[in-house]
Design a protein around this motif. Structure first.
Motif, PDB file in Angstrom:
ATOM      1  N   ASP A 289       0.825  -1.215   0.000  1.00 29.83           N
ATOM      2  CA  ASP A 289       0.000   0.000   0.000  1.00 29.83           C
ATOM      3  C   ASP A 289       0.854   1.258   0.000  1.00 29.83           C
ATOM      4  O   ASP A 289       0.416   2.319  -0.438  1.00 29.83           O
ATOM      5  N   GLY A 290       2.064   1.138   0.533  1.00 29.52           N
ATOM      6  CA  GLY A 290       2.937   2.297   0.646  1.00 29.52           C
ATOM      7  C   GLY A 290       2.895   2.950   2.005  1.00 29.52           C
ATOM      8  O   GLY A 290       3.694   3.838   2.300  1.00 29.52           O
ATOM      9  N   SER A 291       1.970   2.497   2.881  1.00 31.44           N
ATOM     10  CA  SER A 291       1.818   3.156   4.180  1.00 31.44           C
ATOM     11  C   SER A 291       2.993   2.877   5.104  1.00 31.44           C
ATOM     12  O   SER A 291       3.262   3.657   6.017  1.00 31.44           O
ATOM     13  N   GLU A 292       3.695   1.752   4.904  1.00 32.90           N
ATOM     14  CA  GLU A 292       4.840   1.426   5.749  1.00 32.90           C
ATOM     15  C   GLU A 292       6.096   1.208   4.910  1.00 32.90           C
ATOM     16  O   GLU A 292       7.000   0.481   5.310  1.00 32.90           O
ATOM     17  N   THR A 293       6.142   1.854   3.747  1.00 33.08           N
ATOM     18  CA  THR A 293       7.298   1.714   2.875  1.00 33.08           C
ATOM     19  C   THR A 293       8.249   2.884   3.070  1.00 33.08           C
ATOM     20  O   THR A 293       7.838   4.038   2.924  1.00 33.08           O
ATOM     21  N   PRO A 294       9.504   2.627   3.422  1.00 30.28           N
ATOM     22  CA  PRO A 294      10.467   3.726   3.547  1.00 30.28           C
ATOM     23  C   PRO A 294      10.559   4.502   2.235  1.00 30.28           C
ATOM     24  O   PRO A 294      10.561   3.914   1.151  1.00 30.28           O
ATOM     25  N   VAL A 295      10.624   5.811   2.332  1.00 34.36           N
ATOM     26  CA  VAL A 295      10.592   6.660   1.139  1.00 34.36           C
ATOM     27  C   VAL A 295      11.994   6.819   0.560  1.00 34.36           C
ATOM     28  O   VAL A 295      12.924   7.236   1.247  1.00 34.36           O
ATOM     29  N   ASN A 296      12.128   6.458  -0.698  1.00 36.68           N
ATOM     30  CA  ASN A 296      13.354   6.712  -1.446  1.00 36.68           C
ATOM     31  C   ASN A 296      13.037   7.822  -2.452  1.00 36.68           C
ATOM     32  O   ASN A 296      12.334   7.588  -3.435  1.00 36.68           O
ATOM     33  N   PRO A 297      13.511   9.041  -2.237  1.00 34.79           N
ATOM     34  CA  PRO A 297      13.141  10.154  -3.125  1.00 34.79           C
ATOM     35  C   PRO A 297      13.583   9.956  -4.568  1.00 34.79           C
ATOM     36  O   PRO A 297      13.024  10.582  -5.470  1.00 34.79           O
ATOM     37  N   LYS A 298      14.557   9.067  -4.802  1.00 33.53           N
ATOM     38  CA  LYS A 298      15.004   8.810  -6.175  1.00 33.53           C
ATOM     39  C   LYS A 298      14.195   7.707  -6.852  1.00 33.53           C
ATOM     40  O   LYS A 298      14.388   7.433  -8.027  1.00 33.53           O
ATOM     41  N   GLY A 299      13.303   7.059  -6.089  1.00 33.82           N
ATOM     42  CA  GLY A 299      12.418   6.059  -6.670  1.00 33.82           C
ATOM     43  C   GLY A 299      12.881   4.630  -6.462  1.00 33.82           C
ATOM     44  O   GLY A 299      14.054   4.307  -6.647  1.00 33.82           O
TER      45      GLY A 299
END
Length: 431
Positions: A289-299
């Motif tokens: 879902d993305g709710s607990e996915t660490p954010v990588n700003p480069k994708g």
């Protein structure tokens, strides 16, 4: 400063600056380096249970005058953090008080013992067993090893688990399908990440490659990884091959690594269905879902595979956003593709007369064609044949077909019958 003076300095600071402020009786114990391992800490599941209804609730940096805070790096990724950390543990049912543990650590270089890390924990006396359970989990994850092979980081497996050695032109798929997969991956990194960010969406894309065994999903992943390396992408392969098997924390660890890398990243997870046990399913759904996915700003783009899409929960397959695209990797269904693949495997031994077996290759996976070719070439070489006679190639095809039919007949006949040692034991017991 040598080992003993540093140990004394840490203990003195804990005695004077920390313990007097605590409401519980405290014990100081030497602790494992794994508790300072940032990769291990990233891999521990949220609310990891430590016993008696208590669970891990995170950690935070704590000011400490006795030691310096320092992050060490291994192969460009953060490995250990020295300094002071406070770990929190809370009641899962809110029916008891939680507790905290202070961990103080520092590196030391000593002529006798070399470079070592001194690690001291201040633990409430009543919660020693709970802390040791948490410490063991840190050690388990840290010892699973992140290995590095040919510019690929491998999480949870040996360094020969995965190779990025297949060239993109050596992938044999229907042309439209092959182009669509490459376009999806390349477009995401080149243009999609910026669009996701503009819309305030975590730039995390998920693709699933589904097909029966032998259709070339692993080869496709290898080719995508090799292509990514030419574009200076970061590649992480999640392996379920070590003693811990397919566990969700490995996927979470890979996604944490992707976020820490600050580079465009491909995360490859083969046999996604193996990670969907009852223990991990809810966690994996939250990550997708993305709710607990660490954010990588480069994708980050996760490419998963499965031989058994029917096993995967409909909450994964049919809910938009959890899997952005599902690509069906088919068995060969056109003669041009089958001939192209057969030519590739036969190499310089190819003859136009070999084309006669191509119609019999339709509906077969790529692994079948490879085995037909390799077996025929081996027989021809062993018998010192001049080239590869078409009769030898046909014999290899027929032999493999008979082998598969015999296996299917055997499994059908013994579906409800015990075989092997168990059957022998039962026969012996009935005498």
């Amino acid at each position: 400063m040598t080992f003993l003076p540093l140990h004394e300095t840490i203990n003195r600071w804990i005695d004077e600056a920390y313990i007097p402020q605590q409401p519980h009786a405290m014990l100081k114990i030497s602790s494992r380096m794994a508790c300072c391992n940032l990769t291990a800490l990233a891999g521990i599941a949220d609310s990891y249970p430590v016993g008696d209804g208590l669970a891990y609730a995170g950690y935070q940096e704590t000011p400490c005058e006795a030691v310096s805070a320092l992050v060490t790096y291994r192969k460009e990724l953060p490995a250990h953090r020295s300094g002071a950390l406070t770990f929190r543990f809370e009641s899962e049912a809110d029916d008891q008080d939680g507790f905290e543990v202070l961990l103080v650590s520092s590196w030391i270089s000593d002529e006798d013992i070399g470079i070592q890390m001194v690690v001291v924990a201040a633990v409430p006396e009543a919660h020693i067993a709970h802390w040791l359970a948490f410490e063991q989990e840190c050690y388990r994850i840290a010892s699973s090893a992140i290995t590095f092979r040919d510019k690929v980081y491998i999480v949870g497996g040996a360094d020969d688990t995965f190779d990025a050695t297949v060239a993109w032109e050596d992938v044999y798929l229907p042309v439209d399908l092959k182009n669509n997969i490459m376009q999806d991956v390349d477009a995401f990194f080149e243009k999609g990440v910026a669009i996701y960010q503009r819309l305030k969406i975590n730039p995390f894309r998920k693709l699933l490659l589904a097909g029966v065994p032998g259709t070339g999903k692993t080869m496709l992943c290898s080719a995508l990884a090799r292509w990514a390396q030419t574009k200076d992408r970061f590649v992480i392969y999640v392996s379920g091959s070590n003693q811990y098997g397919a566990k969700f924390w490995k996927i979470h660890q890979a996604l944490d690594m992707a976020a820490e890398s600050d580079l465009p990243t491909i995360v490859i997870v083969e046999e996604l269905d193996a990670y969907l046990d009852e223990e991990s399913k809810a966690q994996l759904l939250n990550v997708l879902d993305g709710s607990e996915t660490p954010v990588n700003p480069k994708g980050t783009i996760m490419i998963a595979t499965t031989n058994h899409p029917e096993i995967i929960d409909n909450r994964v397959l049919k809910r938009p956003g959890r899997l952005d695209r599902i690509f069906i990797i088919p068995e060969l269904d056109d003669e041009n593709s089958a001939e192209e693949m057969l030519r590739a495997y036969l190499g310089e031994d190819w003859r136009d007369e070999h084309r006669v077996i191509v119609p019999d290759l339709l509906g077969k996976p790529a692994a079948f064609i490879r085995e037909v070719a390799l077996s025929a070439l081996t027989v021809a070489a062993y018998q010192d044949m001049d080239g590869l006679p078409v009769e030898t190639l046909q014999a290899s095809l027929e032999s493999l077909e008979k082998q598969i039919e015999a296996k299917d007949d055997f499994l059908t006949a013994h579906k409800r019958t015990s075989i092997g040692l168990l059957a022998q034991a039962r026969r012996n017991g009935s005498r």
